[in-house]
Enzyme design. Structure first.
Site, mmCIF file in Angstrom:
data_model
loop_
_atom_site.group_PDB
_atom_site.id
_atom_site.type_symbol
_atom_site.label_atom_id
_atom_site.label_comp_id
_atom_site.label_asym_id
_atom_site.label_seq_id
_atom_site.Cartn_x
_atom_site.Cartn_y
_atom_site.Cartn_z
ATOM 1 N N THR A 30 -2.459 72.564 -68.881
ATOM 2 C CA THR A 30 -3.334 72.696 -70.059
ATOM 3 C C THR A 30 -4.805 72.576 -69.721
ATOM 4 O O THR A 30 -5.668 72.965 -70.510
ATOM 5 C CB THR A 30 -2.991 71.620 -71.103
ATOM 6 N N CYS A 34 -6.425 62.985 -70.226
ATOM 7 C CA CYS A 34 -6.161 62.015 -71.288
ATOM 8 C C CYS A 34 -6.235 60.597 -70.754
ATOM 9 O O CYS A 34 -6.224 60.356 -69.551
ATOM 10 C CB CYS A 34 -4.756 62.229 -71.885
ATOM 11 N N CYS A 38 -2.491 58.120 -74.805
ATOM 12 C CA CYS A 38 -2.572 59.342 -75.616
ATOM 13 C C CYS A 38 -1.284 59.524 -76.437
ATOM 14 O O CYS A 38 -0.171 59.395 -75.909
ATOM 15 C CB CYS A 38 -2.777 60.552 -74.721
ATOM 16 N N ARG A 63 -10.925 69.145 -69.133
ATOM 17 C CA ARG A 63 -11.731 68.831 -70.319
ATOM 18 C C ARG A 63 -11.047 67.719 -71.114
ATOM 19 O O ARG A 63 -9.835 67.523 -71.034
ATOM 20 C CB ARG A 63 -11.927 70.067 -71.186
ATOM 21 N N CYS A 65 -9.307 65.416 -73.846
ATOM 22 C CA CYS A 65 -8.324 65.598 -74.908
ATOM 23 C C CYS A 65 -8.975 65.320 -76.264
ATOM 24 O O CYS A 65 -9.718 64.348 -76.424
ATOM 25 C CB CYS A 65 -7.158 64.640 -74.678
ATOM 26 N N CYS A 68 -6.843 61.893 -77.996
ATOM 27 C CA CYS A 68 -7.058 60.499 -77.558
ATOM 28 C C CYS A 68 -8.502 60.202 -77.169
ATOM 29 O O CYS A 68 -8.860 59.045 -76.985
ATOM 30 C CB CYS A 68 -6.131 60.164 -76.384
ATOM 31 N N ASP A 439 -20.571 20.272 -66.787
ATOM 32 C CA ASP A 439 -20.918 20.458 -68.194
ATOM 33 C C ASP A 439 -20.260 19.369 -69.039
ATOM 34 O O ASP A 439 -19.077 19.025 -68.837
ATOM 35 C CB ASP A 439 -20.443 21.839 -68.646
#
Length: 490
Positions: A30, A34, A38, A63, A65, A68, A439
């Protein structure tokens, strides 16, 4: 972690949000990358490729998604607990150094050549500093496109792009949409924010205990610079191109953040500093799992897991405040700081609240008259020496600083003992293993829990809590009846 393919595949198949930001998965069929959580049906393992950063996935041609939105993942916790050159570089890139000073400026701050920085970042993250900064600019551009009505030309330059063409090309490459299409996709029913005001969600890894985080910030707030109002912590910030006001409100699955900026070019830096202050890139599961191995701490962890270390948006400011807080109550420290703010801070307008000033810079404080300070002479000397060293650049406390070197330089100043140095290391430098056995609150907790009483003995006992001793301090403080442990009432 991205090299362990079997583990990465299991994380994607389980949609495990704990690994968001640790690595990213690209799907070759694709061309999309992601985050592990996702919601879509996981792809076949043989079609997946794994990358250590969003920039590396983008550089490989994937590129983001649209379901998500992997660019909005929490940052990798790797940069929280490491102090090597790669971790320091990543913190500086997140703080916008590459956009402001270029790769040579980044290398100069780290004390390496540009070639060495390029090589080390590429070896570990699969992308160089320019690609990492480009991924950050793309995320900033998306925020501006989706949450404001700014013209696209203004968005491009506010996000740090040098040209409209580079802005258009980057948005199309990363999100597979034009800037206009990206805005149209989310614009329906979502009116844009006013000029200079942005509302966004700051993600984190669950669990998160907001009580000590926001309680500590509110209880120690300096009047005029910080406040708790209407269920939110608000503070002014000095930024590279102007100033800003951050309003941060805890929610079950995110921190709601509203930023009012005098210059939108400061957006990515403002977001990064807010995340840093709230320690939102921590991995609470890893921290709590280790601390639970101690039977003394286990009940405290189980009672309220996910405690974070409250930090600061301005390290020199916190160093000054640490000195003001030496051997005095929280209220007295606030009073001393407020006097400095009124006398030397820069005034600002805050239509939405009661913030009046930016905390004074070291250069401004270098002009103060020591005799005007209402505390002992030895502490006046400590403060003026610190301010002078910070103003001259002799001590680097920034996000890209060397923790060991900063400790050594602070320790050499008069009046700087282990408590002051380690408090600054914990809350300003962000060292997750900083520890303050001397402390008063830690000693009181140790007595209650029947831990060793002396600092040396407690330090030896705490060796099993490493490298998360700063978080163990938060759990020890939680045993006290103190305002720092309570989420303020609205």
């Amino acid at each position: 972690m991205h090299e362990d393919v079997e583990r990465c595949v299991r994380a994607f198949q389980a949609k495990d949000a704990r690994f968001d930001g640790w690595f990213f998965g690209g799907v070759v069929t694709t061309g999309i990358y992601c985050r592990p959580s996702c919601p879509v049906v996981p792809p076949k393992p043989e079609n997946m490729r794994f990358y250590p950063s969003a920039a590396a996935a983008q550089q490989a041609g994937f590129r983001a998604c649209k379901r998500c939105r992997p660019d909005t993942s929490p940052g990798s916790p790797e940069w929280n607990h490491r102090a090597d050159v790669v971790a320091r570089a990543m913190r500086l890139i997140a703080d916008g150094v590459v956009d402001r000073e270029g790769v040579p400026g980044l290398a100069a701050r780290l004390g390496y050549s540009t070639r060495q920085i390029e090589r080390q970042l590429n070896a570990e993250l699969g992308a160089g500093p320019l690609a990492l900064a480009r991924a950050q600019r793309a995320q900033t551009a998306r925020l501006l496109i989706e949450t404001t009505a700014l013209p696209m030309g203004d968005v491009a330059f506010a996000a740090g792009f040098a040209s409209i063409r580079a802005f258009n090309d980057t948005v199309r490459a990363v999100f597979a949409l034009t800037p206009s299409a990206l805005r149209d996709r989310v614009a329906k029913g979502h009116p844009p924010a006013g000029a200079g005001v942005l509302s966004l969600r700051l993600p984190f890894r669950v669990p998160l205990c907001p009580d000590n985080l926001f309680g500590h910030l509110a209880a120690t707030a300096v009047p005029g610079v910080e406040e708790w109002r209407d269920g939110a912590f608000r503070r002014s910030m000095r930024l590279p191109h102007g100033h800003g006001i951050a309003t941060l409100r805890p929610r079950p699955d995110h921190v709601a953040c509203t930023l009012s900026l005098s210059d939108l070019r400061d957006l990515p830096i403002a977001i990064s500093r807010c995340r840093w202050m709230l320690d939102l890139d921590a991995d609470p599961v890893a921290v709590d799992d280790l601390l639970r191995t101690d039977p003394v701490l286990a009940p405290l962890v189980d009672k309220a897991p996910g405690r974070r270390v409250p930090r600061t948006v301005d390290a020199p400011e916190f160093a000054v405040r640490a000195v003001l807080g030496q051997q005095v109550s929280t209220a007295a420290a606030r009073t001393h700081a407020a006097r400095l703010v009124t006398a030397y801070g820069d005034p600002i307008d805050d239509p939405g609240g009661g913030l009046t000033h930016l905390f004074p810079t070291p250069a401004a404080l270098a002009e103060l008259d020591p005799e005007s300070l209402a505390f002992p002479k030895t502490r006046r000397t400590t403060l003026t020496t610190l301010v002078d060293a910070l103003a001259k650049g002799e001590i680097d406390l920034g996000v890209g600083s060397d923790w060991d070197e900063a400790r050594a330089r602070l320790s050499a100043l008069p009046g700087f003992g282990p408590w002051t140095v380690e408090t600054i290391a914990m809350r300003a430098l962000g060292d997750p293993d900083a520890f303050i056995p001397g402390d008063l609150g830690v000693r009181a907790a140790a007595a209650t829990l029947e831990l060793p009483a002396t600092p040396a003995a407690l330090t030896r006992r705490a060796a099993q809590w490493r490298p998360w001793r700063a978080y163990s301090v938060q759990y020890l403080w939680a045993t006290l009846d103190h305002a720092i442990n309570l989420l303020p009432a609205n």
